[in-house]
Design an enzyme around this catalytic site. Structure first.
Site, PDB file in Angstrom:
ATOM      1  N   THR A   1       0.834  -1.199   0.000  1.00 42.39           N
ATOM      2  CA  THR A   1       0.000   0.000   0.000  1.00 42.39           C
ATOM      3  C   THR A   1       0.856   1.231   0.000  1.00 42.39           C
ATOM      4  O   THR A   1       2.040   1.180  -0.249  1.00 42.39           O
ATOM      5  CB  THR A   1      -0.873   0.046   1.249  1.00 42.39           C
TER       6      THR A   1
ATOM      7  N   ASN B   1      -3.828  16.667 -10.301  1.00 46.74           N
ATOM      8  CA  ASN B   1      -2.839  15.903 -11.053  1.00 46.74           C
ATOM      9  C   ASN B   1      -2.394  16.513 -12.367  1.00 46.74           C
ATOM     10  O   ASN B   1      -1.395  16.082 -12.939  1.00 46.74           O
ATOM     11  CB  ASN B   1      -3.346  14.479 -11.259  1.00 46.74           C
TER      12      ASN B   1
END
Lengths: 410, 410
Positions: B195, B405
């Protein structure tokens, strides 16, 4: 209109033995055409490839069944397509709708129902108002014309911002062969053994089996090599009809020069239409080739190219004109394909930006950023491992994509 | 701040044998802390899981190497983490940076370098300014405190809008066992056997091998069951340290009741942190569970759940509060897993919206739309084929994701 749209719809040649008509049936949209009919003269060969989705639409299942049947020698064929409703996940009622529509066309054109192929594109899960389509069929059959292909390309549009057409003319043995194709597609684009709706017509003489063979081997590098949003449609269909009306001799040996020329022409039309679909990708402002070279295997090259092409982080960086090659590296890494960090070479256009596990010593942020301002980009990934290569084509991920798709039941 | 953020950071218990300190080293960000150090007392067991990316960062490779080594019996351990720079795809220089930073910590804390684990998170492909980190290590070691875990959670944030913490207290054999964990993560979230950055501390007595076994078997249903954007990081790392300072007896038999209670507590902390990562997904406004049941196999259940959770079309529909279950059907279809269109049952919360290949007869658009206005949603897919089930958690895809982004080199 997509900023990547071609200046105009191409002047497609008429294909002997194929006629078109379009109509506004009011399936969903108002004030535009939404049904197209194509009639194909007796003796034609039909081939097709379709979505591999396990939830594919009733019309796709119906086309696949009919294509698997042996056609009567003197039967013509027809293609009927509506936009506005996909007739997908519509249960038993979905097949009933297909039967009603293709049955009405078969009766109006006096041909077996097994030779009437249908497609539906639009919203999933709503019953198809097939009565509205059946109601315009008589009018369609009365207006069939060899010149109607551009109107047909418009009638099959959904969120497309422009109609898509492409053509090729090939020198056959003893005569010219023409190929003309149309396509629709803009979102839910990640074809898997097929594509959006594509119809290609040619006057070549060729058996259905040979036509299918050529089609199947060209689909991987064309329609299966594009992605807008990684979402595979329930309705993808690509049908090619060859009428045999050209003066050129039959294409009987697939290794002959005329056969190779025809296959190259077919591939060119498929590639052109595939690229037009990406250029009309929902919200697209950039057309991007991901060119993977020196991979260990074709599967690895494809996996890596698609991992980059579908990465939301890569696609938003492109939208922001950010030369963020680090996200390309991350997308290679997550692909599951074999890659060696220290052999990887990444380039933007002709500019190598990273190699040997790090960015190049003379890396210029200004030059990389200037390159990203182009409308058409090539991102190269040289894996340095083997001999396999693969290009796929995609577009950027912009606010318009979200506007279009967060709209209520678009 | 994410609209899904918890009201406040939880009151994490101090874990005997673990101390924290944070500092502002100026790696990239100004006006905030960006380095955290944790010191773990001698005798602790350490376990970890990491990204499977083939382009993983130098610090990940270094941690994996060190965890594979046998630890000296009396050695303590340390974890040093910086945000702002991922030290990924930084070539040979990347390992040099890791050596400099972990070497400086080893010297300052008088422990072998093989017991100093490091992580870096932030931009990929930029050289890590390790001197800036080395410069704050003396100050960090002087300020170590058992109460510093919340500050540590803040120091490791990148695009996170809130620090993430979770805890559990379990009744062991002869005493209580405490578990406290922190995490960072917001974008590039599609863990694959690991993760984002996660650090969990406990005072349990347990061998490294047993701790690793528990960790590895709980990771699939927790951190490997979340996705924000389908992009797997180069830097994912989850490290658990068990100090053995609890009064409770050693966990020696993994089938015993205390072991089961500890594993359930560990799983709870992991799940809580995993959900907090999704709730801080870049641009997230909805927290969504995709609950797949009655699949033929666990692999199929996972494939289908992730196919839905990663579908841009599903995620934008959720952002638009559109009960577009047709897109859920399409995502099931494209997954490649076994599904039968006519056995599929789709529900939104408790409301079945589609079954037997079509929407339910009493389908109410109003009721479905009203449900979509909730902050937390459950989309259920009952395949009707077998006994396997799987839940994964994701968020919606909004304009904010693109803002974050498409920004220059975020």
């Amino acid at each position: 209109m997509s900023p990547l749209a071609p200046a105009k719809f191409p002047d497609l040649p008429e294909i002997a033995g194929v006629e078109f008509a379009s109509a506004a049936a009011g399936v969903k949209y108002a004030g535009r055409t939404d049904v197209m009919l194509a009639r194909i003269a007796p003796g034609a060969s039909i081939a097709g490839v379709f979505t591999t989705s396990s939830t594919r639409a009733a019309c796709v299942l119906d086309c696949q069944e009919k294509l698997a049947m042996r056609a009567p020698d003197d039967a013509g064929a027809a293609i009927i397509v509506n936009s506005g409703n996909a007739n997908a996940f519509t249960g038993k009622r979905g097949q009933e709708s297909v039967d009603k529509v293709t049955g009405a066309v078969a009766e109006a054109l006096d041909m077996p129902i097994s030779r009437v192929f249908s497609s539906s594109t639009g919203v999933i899960g709503e019953p198809l108002p097939h009565d509205k389509i059946v109601a315009v069929i008589d009018s369609l059959t009365q207006r069939l014309s060899p010149a109607g292909i551009e109107d047909a390309a418009r009638a099959i549009m959904t969120t497309d911002t422009y109609p898509k057409g492409a053509f090729a003319e090939i020198q056959g043995e003893g005569g010219k062969i023409k190929i003309a194709g149309i396509a629709k597609g803009s979102g839910m684009i990640a074809p898997n053994m097929a594509t959006m709706l594509v119809y290609i017509f040619t006057d070549a003489k060729i058996t259905p089996a040979r036509l299918q063979k050529m089609l199947s081997r060209q689909v991987d590098d064309t329609f299966n090599a594009i992605t807008v949003d990684s979402d595979t449609s329930t309705s993808d269909a690509l049908i090619v009809a060859a009428t045999g009306k050209s003066d050129a001799a039959e294409i009987a040996d697939l290794r002959s020069e005329p056969a190779k020329a025809f296959e190259a022409g077919l591939r060119g039309v498929m590639m052109d239409l595939a690229h037009q679909v990406v250029k009309d990708g929902e919200g697209a402002t950039k057309f991007v080739e991901i060119r993977v070279t020196r991979a260990r295997s074709n599967e690895d090259a494809h996996k890596i190219a698609m991992s980059i092409a579908n990465s939301p982080l890569v696609k938003t960086a492109i939208a922001g004109e950010d030369a963020n090659w680090g996200r390309v590296v991350a997308a290679v890494g997550k692909s599951g394909a074999e890659a060696d960090r220290d052999k990887l070479k990444i380039s933007f256009g002709d500019m190598v930006v990273a190699e040997k596990g790090w960015r190049v010593p003379d890396y210029s942020e200004e030059a990389a950023s200037a390159y990203m301002k182009n409308d058409e980009l090539v991102i190269g990934v040289d894996l340095g491992l083997g001999r396999a290569s693969k290009s796929v084509w995609t577009c950027d991920l912009t606010h318009r994509y979200i506007d279009i798709n967060a709209d209520y039941r678009s």
